[in-house]
Design an enzyme around this catalytic site. Structure first.
Site, short mmCIF file in Angstrom:
data_model
loop_
_atom_site.label_atom_id
_atom_site.label_comp_id
_atom_site.label_asym_id
_atom_site.label_seq_id
_atom_site.Cartn_x
_atom_site.Cartn_y
_atom_site.Cartn_z
CG ASP A 1 -6.74 -80.74 32.29
OD1 ASP A 1 -5.73 -80.99 32.92
OD2 ASP A 1 -7.76 -80.99 32.51
CG HIS B 1 -6.17 -86.10 41.41
ND1 HIS B 1 -6.32 -87.47 41.62
CD2 HIS B 1 -7.00 -85.40 41.92
CE1 HIS B 1 -7.60 -87.39 42.28
NE2 HIS B 1 -8.14 -86.22 42.22
#
Length: 319
Positions: A11, A246
Site C-alpha cells: 500500500d 517497518h
C-alpha cells in the site's frame, strides 16, 4: 538472474517505498512484480506511487498490478487520518515525483500472484506489507498455491508488544482481519515481521543526510520523503528518536532470516469486535508439531541497518 523471485504486495507509502528500494538493490533476488493494495493510500494511488518509485530507481521493467480496493468484508475503503498524517496525503511525504510513463498492468494482482506461484513454486517469496486481502483472495481462488509458494514474509501484527491502532491490533492486520486469519490458518510457510521487531529498527536524519551527499536525484528525493516520515515520528512517537523501518525490514528478513530470532507457533487473527486484529497463538493448534508461522521476536538491528544503508546508498548513487 537470481534463483529466488520476490513479489511485493504494497500500500505504497513511505516505508513501502524503502521496501521497493531494498528489493531492487538486493543482489540475491529478482523483484518480479508489485501488487498494489489499500491502506496508507487508495489502491490506484498505491500503484502510481510504486510506478513513480520504480522509475526514480531506473527500474521500468518491474510490472505493477492493481490489487483489491477494500477489505474482504466491506464495500469501500477510506484512508485513516493517522495514515494520511504519517505518509502525507499523496503517500510519499508530499514530495512531488514525475508522473510515471507506465500504467498498471491489465492483469489483476490476484491473478499475477496465482500465476507466479505456479511458475516459480518454492523459489517464490511473497512480501505483503499492507492488508492481506490480495493473498487471501488468491488462496480462495487457487488453494493449491499454499503448498507451492516458498515463503510469505509479512509486515504486520504484534505478539509481545501493543498494537498501533488499538491496544491489541497492528494497522495492516486491522485493515482486514478476516483475510489475515485466512492467511495465518492456511498451509503457507509464514514469517511474521511485526511491531515486536520493526519498532527496534530505526532510521534517523543522520542516514538521510548520507543520501543527500550522493548528489543524485534518487538520493535527494528519498531523503526528502523519509525526512517527512522522521518529522512525523517526532510528533507521534517522540520516544523512538527516529522512524521505524517497518516494511523494508520484512524484505530484509525474507532474504536473510538470521536477522531475527523467532518463535514457531500456529497463529490466528481475532475477528471479534473487542479484539479485532489481534495476532495470537491458536489454542486449537498449540500441540501441532509443525507450526506454519515463525514470529520475529528480536532483531539484529545493527547488522540490518548497515546492510540497508549499503544497498540503498549504492542504488541511489546510480540514479
Amino acid at each position: 538472474m537470481a534463483t529466488r523471485k520476490m513479489i511485493l504486495d504494497l500500500d505504497t507509502g513511505i516505508d513501502d517505498a524503502m521496501a521497493i528500494a531494498y528489493a531492487v538493490a538486493a543482489p540475491d533476488v529478482d523483484l518480479i512484480g508489485i501488487v498494489s493494495s489499500y491502506g496508507n493510500v487508495l489502491t490506484p494511488l498505491s500503484a502510481q506511487n510504486s510506478l513513480k518509485i520504480l522509475e526514480l530507481l531506473g527500474q521500468q521493467d518491474v510490472p505493477v498490478f492493481l490489487g483489491e480496493s477494500h477489505s474482504s468484508t466491506t464495500t469501500q475503503f477510506e484512508v485513516m487520518p493517522i495514515s494520511a498524517q504519517i505518509h502525507g496525503k499523496n503517500g510519499i511525504g508530499e514530495v512531488s515525483l514525475p508522473t510515471a510513463k507506465r500504467q498498471p498492468e491489465t492483469k489483476s494482482g490476484v491473478d499475477f500472484l496465482i500465476e507466479s506461484a505456479h511458475t516459480y513454486g518454492k523459489d517464490l517469496i511473497v512480501v505483503p506489507t499492507g492488508p492481506l486481502t490480495n493473498l487471501a483472495k488468491a488462496l480462495k481462488q487457487a488453494p493449491e498455491i499454499q503448498n507451492e509458494i516458498g515463503n510469505v514474509t509479512l509486515m504486520g501484527g504484534a505478539l509481545t508488544v501493543p498494537g498501533n491502532v488499538s491496544p491489541v491490533a497492528e494497522a495492516n492486520i486491522n485493515q482486514d482481519p478476516t483475510a489475515a486469519d485466512q492467511v495465518f490458518e492456511s498451509n503457507l510457510n509464514i514469517t511474521m515481521v511485526g511491531l515486536d521487531v520493526t519498532l527496534r529498527t530505526l532510521l534517523t536524519k543522520n542516514e538521510t543526510a548520507q543520501w543527500r551527499k550522493l548528489n543524485t536525484v534518487a538520493g535527494e528525493k528519498f531523503a526528502d520523503i523519509v525526512d517527512y516520515y522522521i518529522d512525523v515520528y517526532k510528533i507521534t512517537s517522540p520516544h523512538l528518536h527516529g522512524c521505524a523501518l517497518h516494511d523494508p525490514l520484512a524484505v530484509g528478513v525474507a532474504l536473510d532470516p538470521s536477522l531475527v530470532s523467532t518463535l514457531d507457533i500456529n497463529m490466528f487473527v481475532d475477528t471479534t469486535k473487542e479484539m479485532r486484529g489481534r495476532t495470537i497463538g491458536d489454542p486449537a493448534r498449540l500441540t501441532d508439531q509443525h507450526p506454519n508461522v515463525s514470529v520475529a521476536l528480536t532483531v539484529n538491528q545493527d547488522t540490518y541497518l548497515k546492510r540497508f544503508m549499503t544497498y540503498l546508498s549504492e542504488l541511489f548513487s546510480q540514479n
